[in-house]
Write a protein that holds these residues in place. Structure first.
Motif, mmCIF file in Angstrom:
data_model
loop_
_atom_site.group_PDB
_atom_site.id
_atom_site.type_symbol
_atom_site.label_atom_id
_atom_site.label_comp_id
_atom_site.label_asym_id
_atom_site.label_seq_id
_atom_site.Cartn_x
_atom_site.Cartn_y
_atom_site.Cartn_z
ATOM 1 N N LYS A 249 0.874 -1.123 -0.024
ATOM 2 C CA LYS A 249 -0.005 -0.107 -0.151
ATOM 3 C C LYS A 249 0.766 1.289 0.023
ATOM 4 C CE LYS A 249 -3.731 2.588 1.306
ATOM 5 N NZ LYS A 249 -4.712 3.079 0.282
ATOM 6 N N LYS A 250 2.043 0.990 0.734
ATOM 7 C CA LYS A 250 2.868 2.247 0.685
ATOM 8 C C LYS A 250 3.552 2.455 -0.694
ATOM 9 C CE LYS A 250 4.747 3.074 5.566
ATOM 10 N NZ LYS A 250 5.052 2.012 6.314
ATOM 11 N N GLU B 266 1.028 4.220 -2.714
ATOM 12 C CA GLU B 266 0.667 5.465 -2.594
ATOM 13 C C GLU B 266 1.995 6.477 -2.911
ATOM 14 O OE1 GLU B 266 -1.924 7.208 -1.396
ATOM 15 O OE2 GLU B 266 -3.041 5.257 -0.792
ATOM 16 N N LYS C 62 1.610 7.032 -6.821
ATOM 17 C CA LYS C 62 0.600 7.870 -6.994
ATOM 18 C C LYS C 62 0.946 9.226 -6.745
ATOM 19 C CE LYS C 62 -4.351 8.284 -5.538
ATOM 20 N NZ LYS C 62 -5.412 7.609 -5.070
ATOM 21 N N GLU C 63 1.629 9.453 -5.781
ATOM 22 C CA GLU C 63 2.122 10.811 -5.510
ATOM 23 C C GLU C 63 3.269 11.472 -6.453
ATOM 24 O OE1 GLU C 63 2.967 12.042 -1.522
ATOM 25 O OE2 GLU C 63 0.942 11.235 -0.870
#
Ligand SMILES: *Cc1c(COP(=O)(O)O)cnc(C)c1O
Length: 222
Positions: free
Chosen positions: A172-173, A176, A179-180
Motif C-alpha cells: 500500500k505504501k 501511495e 501515486k504521488e
C-alpha cells in the motif's frame, strides 16, 4: 457448500466499501461458474491463458475477465482482444508485448504491476525500485496501448498474520508513493489487488480494492 451463499457473504462484507470481489474460477467447470453467474457474479479471475480463453468463449459475454497468473509473452495475443484487466504484469518485456498486442487489437489494455512482497523467492514481480524505474522510463511513456491502473501483490503463504499485514501495508505504501510521485498519461493509480481466501480480511483492512478469492467461494480445488 453453496456458491450462492458464499457470494452473499462476500457481497455483504464488501457492501459500502471500495473493494471489489474477483471470483477466481481456475480449475472449475463452466457449470459451477454458471451458479455464480446466476447469483449475479460477473467478475472472474483465471491464472492460465488457455483456460481463460476457453471459458471466455463458453460463458456469457457480459463477464469481466481478469488475468491473475503469470503470463508468457507468446500468449498475450490470445487474451488482448477481450481481457478486462491483467493483474500479473511482472516484467518490462511482458508489458511491451501487451502494448504491441493492444495496438493490434485496437484496445488500451488495463494492467496492474505485480510487486514482489512475499518472503518466498518463487513469487513473480517487480521490486519497488524496478517498478519506479519502469514508470520513469521514456519507453514506458511511449506505450500508448496500455494503462497501468494500480498494483498487485501476493503475501507470503504463512500463518503469521503480522507478517502478512506487514507485507500488504508495504505494498500500500508503494502504491501511495507511485501515486504521488509519478504523473504520466498511461498511469492512473486506482486499484490495489491484494488478498485471497486465506488473507482477504487483512488485505481489506490494509486498503485492498480488489480481493481475488477462489476456494472460499467454490471450495477446494483438485
Ligand atoms: C488461485 C489464485 C487466487 C485465489 O486463491 P484462493 O486461495 O483459492 O482464494 C488468487 N490470486 C492468484 C494469483 C491465484 O493464482
Amino acid at each position: 457448500m453453496s456458491v450462492k451463499k458464499n457470494l452473499e457473504y462476500f457481497n455483504n462484507k464488501l457492501k459500502n466499501t471500495d473493494c471489489t470481489l474477483i471470483a477466481v474460477t481456475k480449475t472449475h467447470a463452466p457449470e459451477l461458474i454458471m451458479e455464480a453467474y446466476k447469483a449475479g457474479c460477473k467478475i472472474y479471475g483465471e491464472n492460465k491463458v488457455q483456460e481463460l480463453v476457453t471459458k471466455h468463449e463458453a460463458m456469457p459475454k457480459d463477464i469481466e475477465w481478469h488475468m491473475i497468473g503469470h503470463l508468457q509473452s507468446n500468449k498475450v495475443k490470445l487474451i488482448t482482444p477481450f481481457i478486462y484487466l491483467i493483474h500479473s504484469v511482472d516484467s518490462t518485456s511482458l508489458l511491451k508485448e501487451i502494448n504491441k498486442q493492444g495496438q493490434k487489437a485496437g484496445r488500451k489494455i488495463n494492467c496492474l504491476l505485480q510487486i514482489h512482497i512475499a518472503a518466498e523467492e518463487t513469487k513473480f514481480g517487480f521490486s519497488e525500485k524496478e517498478a519506479m524505474a519502469l514508470i520513469d522510463s521514456n519507453e514506458f511513456s511511449g506505450m500508448t496501448n496500455i494503462s497501468i491502473i494500480g498494483l498487485m501483490g501476493m503475501a507470503t503463504n504463512t500463518d503469521d498474520k503480522e507478517q502478512i499485514r506487514k507485507e500488504f501495508r508495504g505494498l500500500k505504501k508503494i502504491f501511495e508513493r507511485i501515486k504521488e510521485d509519478y504523473h504520466v498519461q498511461n498511469l492512473a493509480m486506482k486499484e490495489l489487488s491484494m488478498g485471497m481466501s486465506s488473507d482477504y480480511d487483512i488485505a481489506i483492512e490494509e486498503g485492498s480494492t480488489m480481493i481475488r478469492v477462489g476456494s472460499a467461494i467454490f471450495g477446494k480445488r483438485e
